[in-house]
Design an enzyme around this catalytic site. Structure first.
Site, short mmCIF file in Angstrom:
data_model
loop_
_atom_site.label_atom_id
_atom_site.label_comp_id
_atom_site.label_asym_id
_atom_site.label_seq_id
_atom_site.Cartn_x
_atom_site.Cartn_y
_atom_site.Cartn_z
NE ARG A 1 -4.22 -1.80 0.88
CZ ARG A 1 -5.42 -1.37 1.23
NH1 ARG A 1 -5.69 -0.09 1.24
NH2 ARG A 1 -6.35 -2.22 1.57
NE ARG B 1 -7.12 5.34 2.95
CZ ARG B 1 -7.86 4.44 3.59
NH1 ARG B 1 -9.07 4.74 3.99
NH2 ARG B 1 -7.38 3.24 3.85
NE ARG C 1 -10.07 8.08 -2.89
CZ ARG C 1 -11.28 8.48 -2.61
NH1 ARG C 1 -11.82 9.44 -3.32
NH2 ARG C 1 -11.99 7.93 -1.64
CG ASP D 1 -9.21 -2.47 -3.90
OD1 ASP D 1 -8.56 -1.88 -3.01
OD2 ASP D 1 -10.00 -3.40 -3.65
CE1 TYR E 1 -13.55 -6.66 1.98
CE2 TYR E 1 -11.91 -8.13 1.07
CZ TYR E 1 -12.25 -7.08 1.88
OH TYR E 1 -11.28 -6.44 2.62
O1 CP3 Z 1 0.32 1.00 -3.54
C1 CP3 Z 1 -0.57 0.15 -3.33
O2 CP3 Z 1 -0.33 -0.97 -2.83
C2 CP3 Z 1 -1.97 0.53 -3.64
C3 CP3 Z 1 -2.74 -0.49 -4.39
C4 CP3 Z 1 -3.71 -1.28 -3.52
C5 CP3 Z 1 -4.93 -0.79 -3.00
N1 CP3 Z 1 -5.59 -1.84 -2.41
C6 CP3 Z 1 -5.45 0.58 -3.10
C7 CP3 Z 1 -6.53 1.02 -2.20
C8 CP3 Z 1 -3.59 -2.62 -3.17
C9 CP3 Z 1 -2.44 -3.57 -3.43
C10 CP3 Z 1 -4.80 -2.96 -2.48
C11 CP3 Z 1 -5.09 -4.31 -1.99
C12 CP3 Z 1 -6.29 -4.54 -1.18
N2 CP3 Z 1 -7.53 -3.98 -1.27
C13 CP3 Z 1 -6.35 -5.54 -0.18
C14 CP3 Z 1 -5.21 -6.48 0.16
C15 CP3 Z 1 -4.17 -5.79 0.96
C16 CP3 Z 1 -4.50 -5.69 2.40
O3 CP3 Z 1 -4.35 -4.57 2.92
O4 CP3 Z 1 -4.83 -6.70 3.01
C17 CP3 Z 1 -7.63 -5.52 0.37
C18 CP3 Z 1 -8.16 -6.41 1.48
C19 CP3 Z 1 -8.38 -4.54 -0.33
C20 CP3 Z 1 -9.82 -4.21 -0.15
C21 CP3 Z 1 -10.06 -2.80 0.18
N3 CP3 Z 1 -9.73 -1.73 -0.63
C22 CP3 Z 1 -10.68 -2.26 1.34
C23 CP3 Z 1 -11.21 -3.10 2.49
C24 CP3 Z 1 -10.69 -0.87 1.20
C25 CP3 Z 1 -11.30 0.15 2.14
C26 CP3 Z 1 -10.57 0.25 3.42
C27 CP3 Z 1 -9.13 0.65 3.22
O5 CP3 Z 1 -8.23 -0.10 3.65
O6 CP3 Z 1 -8.90 1.70 2.64
C28 CP3 Z 1 -10.05 -0.55 -0.02
C29 CP3 Z 1 -9.84 0.80 -0.58
C30 CP3 Z 1 -8.49 1.14 -1.09
N4 CP3 Z 1 -7.70 0.37 -1.89
C31 CP3 Z 1 -7.79 2.36 -0.86
C32 CP3 Z 1 -6.58 2.30 -1.55
C33 CP3 Z 1 -5.52 3.35 -1.65
C34 CP3 Z 1 -8.33 3.55 -0.07
C35 CP3 Z 1 -9.40 4.17 -0.87
C36 CP3 Z 1 -9.48 5.67 -0.72
O7 CP3 Z 1 -8.68 6.35 -1.37
O8 CP3 Z 1 -10.36 6.12 0.02
#
Ligand code: CP3
Length: 355
Positions: free
Chosen positions: A22, A26, A35, A71, A148
């Site tokens: 990640r 954020r 965003r 994502d 999910y």
């Molecule tokens: O540089 C990077 O790694 C970003 C790419 C990336 C995102 N999500 C962007 C994202 C990657 C590799 C993921 C993987 C992801 N997404 C996982 C597996 C990794 C982990 O942390 O276990 C999971 C379970 C998700 C599902 C997901 N996506 C959730 C539950 C949420 C909301 C809660 C949260 O953690 O933010 C997201 C949203 C998300 N995915 C954001 C980002 C940057 C935040 C969204 C925003 O900008 O508001």
């Protein structure tokens, strides 16, 4: 030539490569500014913006790999499972899949066209990286995606997921097969578009114990890893339950991603009873919310413990938290580069140039 890819293959490297799960997100003010203007899915659908945030993370942090910005949930759309990212509660699936009948409405052979924006993001990011560091593609693993799809969003107990799994193995396996088929297509397409490594996130599989993992998940994972073969190194990552790691390793992957709930060296030794394997990890992400000294001391301790052993990729045990400070993340990466040479004198000192 890439230190990161060399480490994935267990080859000797002149320093320990590091990237941060990640790393685009954020915790960065620039990301939050984007965003303010565009929704999360709008961002994911814009190859130019995806590249901008992925490349910025590499430049700011001086990490040794980029990860495509996307994502794990985007694959739900071609599977016919509608979802949205809500402002505060994270992902919401409109009609969760709970019964055998619901599983029937999940698409069997996905149309990759629905995900062409991901492949475009890979191509654009590769072009913008201009060979500086390799690009990692990724997907969620079937159990994590199923959780999910079945729960309808994030979960603590995985009550509905496990209920379907325990009460209707036929429906469970049918769903896992549909998801796995989609992932095989999707991940191969990411490689075709230019991904040089893949990470499969089984973020929530730690909710299971070993016998249920072996029975309900491992065969599907084995099929996916078998279908991807050795085209690119694949990182197999899970969290929450170190007891699963030997079974995950047997399911496949060139690199096993370790979270912070296990001792890295002890676990690596255990996994290598089955033969050589690379590992990634595993600093507790909360160290980035503690003192800078505690953070850097722990990073250095980990590198001392590993002592330059081949096949280590430094990372956190899970994704960087939104409250982390970008300067601390950069200081961590710099310390990994520097200390990995210092604590392993046998290595030629060829540190990456400071950006
Ligand atoms: O540089 C990077 O790694 C970003 C790419 C990336 C995102 N999500 C962007 C994202 C990657 C590799 C993921 C993987 C992801 N997404 C996982 C597996 C990794 C982990 O942390 O276990 C999971 C379970 C998700 C599902 C997901 N996506 C959730 C539950 C949420 C909301 C809660 C949260 O953690 O933010 C997201 C949203 C998300 N995915 C954001 C980002 C940057 C935040 C969204 C925003 O900008 O508001």
């Amino acid at each position: 030539m890439s230190v990161f890819l060399d480490a994935c293959r267990g080859e000797p490297t002149s320093f320990t490569p590091v990237w941060i799960m990640r790393q685009a997100g954020r915790y960065q003010p620039e990301y939050r500014a984007i965003r303010e203007k565009v929704g999360f899915m709008e961002l994911c659908r814009s190859p130019a913006l995806c590249s901008e945030v992925a490349v910025r993370a590499v430049e700011q942090l001086n990490v040794d790999a980029a990860i495509v910005f996307s994502d794990i949930l985007v694959v739900l759309e071609p599977l016919g499972v509608g979802f949205e990212f809500t402002k505060d509660d994270g992902p919401r699936i409109a009609q969760p899949v709970r019964t055998a009948k619901d599983v029937d409405r999940v698409v069997s052979e996905i149309e990759l066209g629905a995900l062409s924006y991901v492949m475009d993001a890979i191509r654009t990011t590769k072009k913008d990286l201009a060979g500086r560091v390799p690009l990692i593609g990724f997907a969620g693993a079937p159990f994590t995606l199923a959780s999910y799809i079945i729960e309808g969003g994030s979960s603590r107990e995985y009550h509905n997921t496990k209920s379907l799994m325990f009460s209707d193995a036929g429906a469970w396996n049918a769903l896992m097969r549909k998801i796995s088929d989609a992932l095989i297509r999707y991940l191969n397409a990411q490689i075709d578009a230019g991904a040089e490594c893949l990470q499969i996130f089984d973020s929530w599989v730690g909710a299971l114990g070993p016998s249920d993992y072996v029975r309900y998940v491992q065969p599907h994972m084995q099929r996916i890893f078998g279908a991807l073969g050795d085209r690119v190194p694949v990182i197999h990552f899970g969290t929450g339950n170190p007891a699963l790691l030997p079974y995950m390793r047997r399911a496949g992957g060139h690199v096993i991603g370790l979270d912070h709930r296990c001792d890295l060296v002890e676990t690596w030794n255990l996994l290598e009873k089955d033969g050589p394997i690379a590992v990634q990890g595993n600093l507790d992400p909360v160290l980035l919310l503690s003192s800078r000294k505690a953070l850097l001391d722990r990073a250095e301790q980990l590198l001392e413990d590993v002592a330059g052993r081949r096949g280590h990729i430094f990372n956190l045990g899970h994704g960087v938290l939104p409250a982390a400070k970008p300067d601390d993340v950069r200081a961590l990466v710099d310390r990994v580069h520097e200390a990995s040479v210092r604590t392993s004198p046998a290595r030629p000192s060829l540190l990456p140039t400071k950006a």
